[in-house]
Design a protein around this motif. Structure first.
Motif, PDB file in Angstrom:
ATOM      1  N   CYS A 126     114.579  72.774  75.784  1.00  0.00           N
ATOM      2  CA  CYS A 126     114.664  72.376  74.388  1.00  0.00           C
ATOM      3  C   CYS A 126     113.454  71.486  74.154  1.00  0.00           C
ATOM      4  CB  CYS A 126     115.971  71.643  74.119  1.00  0.00           C
ATOM      5  SG  CYS A 126     116.194  71.283  72.370  1.00  0.00           S
ATOM      6  N   GLY A 127     112.439  72.059  73.551  1.00  0.00           N
ATOM      7  CA  GLY A 127     111.153  71.385  73.415  1.00  0.00           C
ATOM      8  C   GLY A 127     111.127  70.369  72.297  1.00  0.00           C
ATOM      9  N   PHE A 183     109.639  81.215  81.211  1.00  0.00           N
ATOM     10  CA  PHE A 183     109.764  79.843  80.734  1.00  0.00           C
ATOM     11  C   PHE A 183     109.722  79.821  79.212  1.00  0.00           C
ATOM     12  CE2 PHE A 183     107.482  75.721  79.780  1.00  0.00           C
ATOM     13  CZ  PHE A 183     108.604  74.922  79.931  1.00  0.00           C
ATOM     14  N   ILE A 184     110.846  79.448  78.623  1.00  0.00           N
ATOM     15  CA  ILE A 184     110.964  79.365  77.166  1.00  0.00           C
ATOM     16  C   ILE A 184     111.021  77.890  76.791  1.00  0.00           C
ATOM     17  CG2 ILE A 184     112.307  80.039  75.133  1.00  0.00           C
ATOM     18  CD1 ILE A 184     111.234  82.420  76.852  1.00  0.00           C
ATOM     19  N   ARG A 185     110.156  77.503  75.858  1.00  0.00           N
ATOM     20  CA  ARG A 185     110.158  76.128  75.339  1.00  0.00           C
ATOM     21  C   ARG A 185     110.216  76.229  73.818  1.00  0.00           C
ATOM     22  NH1 ARG A 185     104.961  73.464  76.869  1.00  0.00           N
ATOM     23  NH2 ARG A 185     104.174  74.471  75.006  1.00  0.00           N
ATOM     24  N   GLU A 201     107.576  80.741  72.866  1.00  0.00           N
ATOM     25  CA  GLU A 201     107.823  79.441  72.240  1.00  0.00           C
ATOM     26  C   GLU A 201     108.398  79.656  70.844  1.00  0.00           C
ATOM     27  OE1 GLU A 201     105.535  75.226  72.378  1.00  0.00           O
ATOM     28  OE2 GLU A 201     104.308  76.940  71.810  1.00  0.00           O
ATOM     29  N   PRO A 202     109.689  79.965  70.771  1.00  0.00           N
ATOM     30  CA  PRO A 202     110.295  80.221  69.466  1.00  0.00           C
ATOM     31  C   PRO A 202     110.462  78.947  68.644  1.00  0.00           C
ATOM     32  CG  PRO A 202     111.973  80.216  71.163  1.00  0.00           C
ATOM     33  CD  PRO A 202     110.647  80.085  71.868  1.00  0.00           C
ATOM     34  N   HIS A 247     114.567  81.500  64.900  1.00  0.00           N
ATOM     35  CA  HIS A 247     115.284  82.082  66.043  1.00  0.00           C
ATOM     36  C   HIS A 247     116.616  81.404  66.340  1.00  0.00           C
ATOM     37  CE1 HIS A 247     111.849  84.573  67.091  1.00  0.00           C
ATOM     38  NE2 HIS A 247     111.106  83.527  66.758  1.00  0.00           N
ATOM     39  N   ILE A 248     117.273  80.901  65.341  1.00  0.00           N
ATOM     40  CA  ILE A 248     118.540  80.199  65.574  1.00  0.00           C
ATOM     41  C   ILE A 248     119.567  81.139  66.211  1.00  0.00           C
ATOM     42  CG2 ILE A 248     120.504  79.055  64.456  1.00  0.00           C
ATOM     43  CD1 ILE A 248     118.371  77.874  62.481  1.00  0.00           C
TER      44      ILE A 248
END
Length: 125
Positions: free
Chosen positions: A29-30, A64-66, A112-113, A118-119
């Motif tokens: 959670c960025g 890796f998703i941020r 990086e959504p 992208h909720i």
């Protein structure tokens, strides 16, 4: 050699076992991009960059998703105060965060959504 991580829900160190052999998925959670970053903000991204590199070094394929929280009450409030669109404040600060990550040599995320776009997908993840 086994990778061991601290499991906060179990409050103990556990052996890491991937859900899919050879693959690791990390979701961070960025930033909430209400203002320019400071070192405390960037620290989280740096910590996860180190963990990602360690998994890659150990031979794992890492996704890796941020995400970026590009709207919240503080961004909306600043928008009204500055008479600017909310998205321009978020985008300006998102760029500042990415510049900070780049300055430290962090690898870019696989994806990086932005929260506003992208909720549904973030809830599904």
């Amino acid at each position: 050699m086994t990778i061991r991580l601290y499991d906060t829900s179990a409050r103990q160190i556990r052996d890491f076992t991937p859900l899919i052999p050879g693959c690791v998925s990390i979701y961070l959670c960025g930033a909430t991009v209400q203002a320019a970053p400071h070192i405390g903000h960037i620290r989280s991204g740096l910590n996860f960059d180190i963990m990602r590199r360690w998994f890659e070094y150990r031979g794992y394929e890492v996704t890796f998703i941020r995400n970026v929280t590009d709207i919240d009450d503080k961004i909306i409030q600043k928008s009204a105060e500055q008479n600017r669109p909310w998205w321009s404040i978020g985008y300006e600060n998102e760029r500042a965060f990415n510049n900070g990550y780049d300055a430290l040599g962090c690898l870019p995320p696989t994806c990086e959504p932005r929260a506003t776009g992208h909720i549904t997908e973030m809830v599904e993840m």
